[in-house]
Design a protein around this motif. Structure first.
Motif, PDB file in Angstrom:
ATOM      1  N   VAL A 171       0.859  -1.178   0.000  1.00  0.00           N
ATOM      2  CA  VAL A 171       0.000   0.000   0.000  1.00  0.00           C
ATOM      3  C   VAL A 171       0.895   1.228   0.000  1.00  0.00           C
ATOM      4  CG1 VAL A 171      -1.768   1.294   1.244  1.00  0.00           C
ATOM      5  CG2 VAL A 171      -1.817  -1.218   1.253  1.00  0.00           C
ATOM      6  N   VAL A 172       0.708   2.108  -0.976  1.00  0.00           N
ATOM      7  CA  VAL A 172       1.475   3.351  -1.032  1.00  0.00           C
ATOM      8  C   VAL A 172       0.739   4.400  -0.216  1.00  0.00           C
ATOM      9  CG1 VAL A 172       2.441   5.139  -2.508  1.00  0.00           C
ATOM     10  CG2 VAL A 172       2.370   2.761  -3.315  1.00  0.00           C
ATOM     11  N   THR A 173       1.413   4.908   0.811  1.00  0.00           N
ATOM     12  CA  THR A 173       0.831   5.909   1.699  1.00  0.00           C
ATOM     13  C   THR A 173       1.788   7.083   1.812  1.00  0.00           C
ATOM     14  OG1 THR A 173      -0.257   4.149   2.972  1.00  0.00           O
ATOM     15  CG2 THR A 173      -0.122   6.335   3.992  1.00  0.00           C
ATOM     16  N   ASP A 174       1.359   8.241   1.291  1.00  0.00           N
ATOM     17  CA  ASP A 174       2.193   9.443   1.335  1.00  0.00           C
ATOM     18  C   ASP A 174       3.594   9.187   0.772  1.00  0.00           C
ATOM     19  OD1 ASP A 174       0.110  10.876   2.546  1.00  0.00           O
ATOM     20  OD2 ASP A 174       0.738  10.247   4.559  1.00  0.00           O
ATOM     21  N   GLY A 175       3.625   8.485  -0.342  1.00  0.00           N
ATOM     22  CA  GLY A 175       4.893   8.250  -1.015  1.00  0.00           C
ATOM     23  C   GLY A 175       5.775   7.200  -0.373  1.00  0.00           C
ATOM     24  N   ARG A 176       5.262   6.416   0.551  1.00  0.00           N
ATOM     25  CA  ARG A 176       6.044   5.365   1.207  1.00  0.00           C
ATOM     26  C   ARG A 176       5.297   4.042   1.103  1.00  0.00           C
ATOM     27  NH1 ARG A 176       9.809   7.160   5.184  1.00  0.00           N
ATOM     28  NH2 ARG A 176      10.213   4.929   5.550  1.00  0.00           N
ATOM     29  N   VAL A 177       6.055   2.957   1.167  1.00  0.00           N
ATOM     30  CA  VAL A 177       5.481   1.613   1.236  1.00  0.00           C
ATOM     31  C   VAL A 177       6.012   0.981   2.515  1.00  0.00           C
ATOM     32  CG1 VAL A 177       5.297  -0.655   0.168  1.00  0.00           C
ATOM     33  CG2 VAL A 177       5.354   1.395  -1.273  1.00  0.00           C
ATOM     34  N   HIS A 178       5.134   0.858   3.514  1.00  0.00           N
ATOM     35  CA  HIS A 178       5.529   0.312   4.811  1.00  0.00           C
ATOM     36  C   HIS A 178       5.277  -1.200   4.806  1.00  0.00           C
ATOM     37  CE1 HIS A 178       5.984   4.408   6.165  1.00  0.00           C
ATOM     38  NE2 HIS A 178       4.717   4.681   5.874  1.00  0.00           N
ATOM     39  N   ASP A 179       6.167  -1.926   4.171  1.00  0.00           N
ATOM     40  CA  ASP A 179       5.992  -3.374   3.984  1.00  0.00           C
ATOM     41  C   ASP A 179       6.613  -4.138   5.161  1.00  0.00           C
ATOM     42  OD1 ASP A 179       8.487  -2.457   3.085  1.00  0.00           O
ATOM     43  OD2 ASP A 179       8.726  -4.115   1.669  1.00  0.00           O
ATOM     44  N   VAL A 180       5.893  -4.137   6.274  1.00  0.00           N
ATOM     45  CA  VAL A 180       6.373  -4.731   7.517  1.00  0.00           C
ATOM     46  C   VAL A 180       6.723  -6.206   7.331  1.00  0.00           C
ATOM     47  CG1 VAL A 180       5.751  -5.250   9.910  1.00  0.00           C
ATOM     48  CG2 VAL A 180       5.006  -3.107   8.861  1.00  0.00           C
ATOM     49  N   ALA A 181       5.844  -6.944   6.679  1.00  0.00           N
ATOM     50  CA  ALA A 181       6.052  -8.388   6.563  1.00  0.00           C
ATOM     51  C   ALA A 181       7.264  -8.718   5.703  1.00  0.00           C
ATOM     52  CB  ALA A 181       4.795  -9.039   5.982  1.00  0.00           C
ATOM     53  N   ARG A 182       7.421  -8.002   4.602  1.00  0.00           N
ATOM     54  CA  ARG A 182       8.563  -8.276   3.714  1.00  0.00           C
ATOM     55  C   ARG A 182       9.887  -7.931   4.399  1.00  0.00           C
ATOM     56  NH1 ARG A 182       6.900  -5.575   0.028  1.00  0.00           N
ATOM     57  NH2 ARG A 182       5.819  -7.152  -1.203  1.00  0.00           N
ATOM     58  N   LYS A 183       9.897  -6.816   5.105  1.00  0.00           N
ATOM     59  CA  LYS A 183      11.096  -6.422   5.843  1.00  0.00           C
ATOM     60  C   LYS A 183      11.456  -7.484   6.878  1.00  0.00           C
ATOM     61  CE  LYS A 183      12.637  -2.867   9.117  1.00  0.00           C
ATOM     62  NZ  LYS A 183      12.232  -1.605   9.792  1.00  0.00           N
ATOM     63  N   ALA A 184      10.465  -7.983   7.586  1.00  0.00           N
ATOM     64  CA  ALA A 184      10.713  -9.013   8.591  1.00  0.00           C
ATOM     65  C   ALA A 184      11.250 -10.286   7.951  1.00  0.00           C
ATOM     66  CB  ALA A 184       9.426  -9.320   9.354  1.00  0.00           C
ATOM     67  N   TYR A 185      10.666 -10.645   6.808  1.00  0.00           N
ATOM     68  CA  TYR A 185      11.146 -11.855   6.129  1.00  0.00           C
ATOM     69  C   TYR A 185      12.600 -11.680   5.688  1.00  0.00           C
ATOM     70  CZ  TYR A 185      11.445 -15.884   3.114  1.00  0.00           C
ATOM     71  OH  TYR A 185      11.842 -17.074   2.560  1.00  0.00           O
ATOM     72  N   LEU A 186      12.921 -10.531   5.130  1.00  0.00           N
ATOM     73  CA  LEU A 186      14.287 -10.272   4.667  1.00  0.00           C
ATOM     74  C   LEU A 186      15.270 -10.385   5.823  1.00  0.00           C
ATOM     75  CD1 LEU A 186      16.169  -9.278   2.363  1.00  0.00           C
ATOM     76  CD2 LEU A 186      15.553  -6.947   3.008  1.00  0.00           C
ATOM     77  N   GLN A 187      14.936  -9.785   6.952  1.00  0.00           N
ATOM     78  CA  GLN A 187      15.821  -9.869   8.106  1.00  0.00           C
ATOM     79  C   GLN A 187      15.984 -11.314   8.573  1.00  0.00           C
ATOM     80  OE1 GLN A 187      13.605  -7.217  10.653  1.00  0.00           O
ATOM     81  NE2 GLN A 187      14.906  -5.463  10.165  1.00  0.00           N
ATOM     82  N   ALA A 188      14.865 -12.038   8.626  1.00  0.00           N
ATOM     83  CA  ALA A 188      14.922 -13.420   9.088  1.00  0.00           C
ATOM     84  C   ALA A 188      15.729 -14.300   8.136  1.00  0.00           C
ATOM     85  CB  ALA A 188      13.503 -13.967   9.242  1.00  0.00           C
ATOM     86  N   ALA A 189      15.540 -14.092   6.841  1.00  0.00           N
ATOM     87  CA  ALA A 189      16.265 -14.901   5.851  1.00  0.00           C
ATOM     88  C   ALA A 189      17.766 -14.678   5.963  1.00  0.00           C
ATOM     89  CB  ALA A 189      15.775 -14.554   4.443  1.00  0.00           C
ATOM     90  N   ILE A 190      18.168 -13.427   6.106  1.00  0.00           N
ATOM     91  CA  ILE A 190      19.596 -13.131   6.245  1.00  0.00           C
ATOM     92  C   ILE A 190      20.133 -13.750   7.535  1.00  0.00           C
ATOM     93  CG2 ILE A 190      21.258 -11.264   6.576  1.00  0.00           C
ATOM     94  CD1 ILE A 190      19.536  -9.594   4.650  1.00  0.00           C
ATOM     95  N   GLY A 191      19.322 -13.733   8.585  1.00  0.00           N
ATOM     96  CA  GLY A 191      19.726 -14.388   9.823  1.00  0.00           C
ATOM     97  C   GLY A 191      19.954 -15.881   9.655  1.00  0.00           C
ATOM     98  N   GLN A 192      19.137 -16.516   8.831  1.00  0.00           N
ATOM     99  CA  GLN A 192      19.307 -17.954   8.587  1.00  0.00           C
ATOM    100  C   GLN A 192      20.563 -18.246   7.760  1.00  0.00           C
ATOM    101  OE1 GLN A 192      17.626 -20.391   9.892  1.00  0.00           O
ATOM    102  NE2 GLN A 192      15.956 -19.248  10.850  1.00  0.00           N
TER     103      GLN A 192
END
Length: 486
Positions: free
Chosen positions: A389-410
């Motif tokens: 969802v684009v809100t005020d020119g930003r995309v707050h993709d909480v789930a994708r960010k969390a997945y990226l962090q978790a994947a790098i951790g693995q």
């Protein structure tokens, strides 16, 4: 706030981090030579489908058939990477990436698949490689990411054994033109997907549903994987690194301890995770778990093929998105196994219906590293599709960010346990055409408005850039980059 799928709860990252990995971790924990990149594919991003002499591909043909793609979408424009690659590479460099993985559209450089070369198509990849180098992005070139020239499909495509020679000639052409500047090469992208989905299930191009076509295509792709590697090695400098990529999923039994489900899981593993890996090591196909496969393949194998399938790759690209849960199925001959969908199991899942299970990356790195003589491993694709969802020119993709962090951790978890894994490439740099799913699922670190082609770096991309120490990436930077290239 991004709308999350049912049963996907916050906060997300802590549940996925392994206890053995130090938290918080940093880029420094991976060492100075670890490769940090993002990936893309020609048909999914380039567009310009009939531009400057490009020939049609099987995906151009497949998307014209009604009902094959959701909403009857196609890749004729896609993310317009052909015209906007400098913009996207500016953004990639701003994120602090060290590497960029892309594929060549075979019909863009050889409209008929063989024969006359389209110089304007080759010139585009010349410009693309130079643009990467100008931004200190190390290019990684994938020769085949599923867009076979239509002219070769008319001659049987992957089901025709002649494709092994056609592909080797194409590999040599690209090596001669770009080998002085491209230090890393991938031969094939996920052969089990393009032969299975395209020749057995019929849900990807060329849309066939025939066991014989699948087995022929699978065997010829195995031969082409090795022959393409040999063609590259003969034409490239000794310093070039040659690899190939494999789709894979950590597999577990639906009912642990149940003999039928456990046997089904071993059979599924032979098909999904071992079929194209083991021939490269000289081990042949994993027919012990699939005896019927032996006599079926005998129709297509010739004397000496087992030796021809082997090649000493410098690296394997591990491409993992999820795990799969397997149960015995009496309705699926040969494999006698079925995958239990994540939705049916009531577990968190992505827009693709894939279970959110970052530990699968760790498990597959361990599985591949366990082979004697396994080469260096790279995560050449890893990502997740969630609604944006684009809100005020930003995309707050909480789930994708969390997945990226978790994947790098693995990945760090595996690396700390001695696995020789040397890189992580997020899928994908930008949103793109997601094959049969069309433009619905979004995997990108960078959001694309397909009507205006505006780019917005998502919060996941911003985090990746901060983690890598890249320059701040803002909407203004994206617009400035676009202004320089239009």
């Amino acid at each position: 706030m991004t709308k999350l799928p049912p049963s996907y709860t916050e906060p997300l990252p802590a549940a996925f981090y392994p206890a053995s990995a130090p938290l918080p971790f940093s880029r420094a924990d991976f060492g100075p030579d670890f490769q940090w990149g993002a990936s893309a594919a020609a048909y999914q991003t380039e567009g310009a489908w009939q531009h400057q002499g490009k020939g049609p591909s099987i995906w151009d043909d497949f998307t014209r058939r009604k009902g094959t793609i959701r909403r009857n979408e196609h890749g004729r424009v896609a993310a317009d990477f052909y015209n906007r690659h400098e913009t996207d590479l500016d953004l990639a460099a701003g994120l602090g990436l060290t590497d960029f993985r892309f594929s060549v559209a075979w019909p863009r450089v050889l409209p008929e698949g063989i024969g006359a070369v389209n110089r304007r198509g080759l010139d585009f990849y010349d410009r693309l490689v130079d643009a990467c180098l100008e931004r200190d992005l190390r290019p990684m070139l994938t020769l085949y990411h599923w867009d076979l020239p239509s002219a070769l499909q008319a001659r049987g495509g992957w089901a025709n054994r002649d494709i092994v020679g056609w592909f080797a000639d194409y590999a040599q052409l690209m090596a001669r033109r770009l080998g002085d500047r491209v230090p890393q090469w991938c031969v094939l992208n996920e052969p089990m997907v393009f032969v299975g989905a395209g020749h057995l299930l019929g849900i990807h191009a060329p849309g066939r549903r025939h066991l014989g076509a699948f087995l022929a295509a699978a065997h010829h792709a195995t031969l082409a994987q090795a022959e393409g590697g040999r063609a590259l090695r003969a034409a490239l400098p000794d310093s070039a690194r040659i690899g190939t990529t494999f789709s894979c999923s950590h597999l577990t039994s639906h009912r642990p301890g149940n003999a039928n489900d456990e046997a089904a899981t071993r059979r599924a593993d032979a098909v999904l995770n071992r079929f194209f890996v083991e021939p490269t090591l000289g081990l042949g196909y994993p027919t012990a778990e699939l005896p019927a496969l032996r006599w079926l393949l005998e129709r297509y194998q010739k004397p000496g093929d087992e030796q021809r399938m082997a090649f000493n790759f410098d690296f394997w690209g591990v491409q993992n998105y999820t795990r799969e849960v397997v149960k015995f199925s009496p309705w699926l001959p040969l494999q006698w196994a079925a995958l239990v969908p994540a939705k049916q199991r009531g577990v968190p899942h992505t827009d693709m219906g894939w279970e959110v299970f970052p530990e699968s990356i760790y498990q597959m790195l361990k599985q591949f590293a366990a082979y004697p003589n396994a080469p260096k491993l790279l995560i050449t694709e890893s990502g997740s599709a969630f609604p944006d969802v684009v809100t005020d020119g930003r995309v707050h993709d909480v789930a994708r960010k969390a997945y990226l962090q978790a994947a790098i951790g693995q990945v760090l978890r595996a690396r700390q346990e001695g696995v020789d894994v040397g890189g992580y490439f997020a899928w994908s740099l930008t949103d793109n055409f997601e094959w049969a799913e069309g433009y619905g699922p979004r995997f990108g670190l960078i959001h694309v408005d397909y009507e205006t082609q505006e780019r917005i770096v998502k919060d996941s991309g911003r985090w990746y850039g901060q983690f890598l120490g890249g320059a701040a990436v803002t909407k203004e930077r994206a617009l400035a980059a676009a202004a320089r290239t239009l």
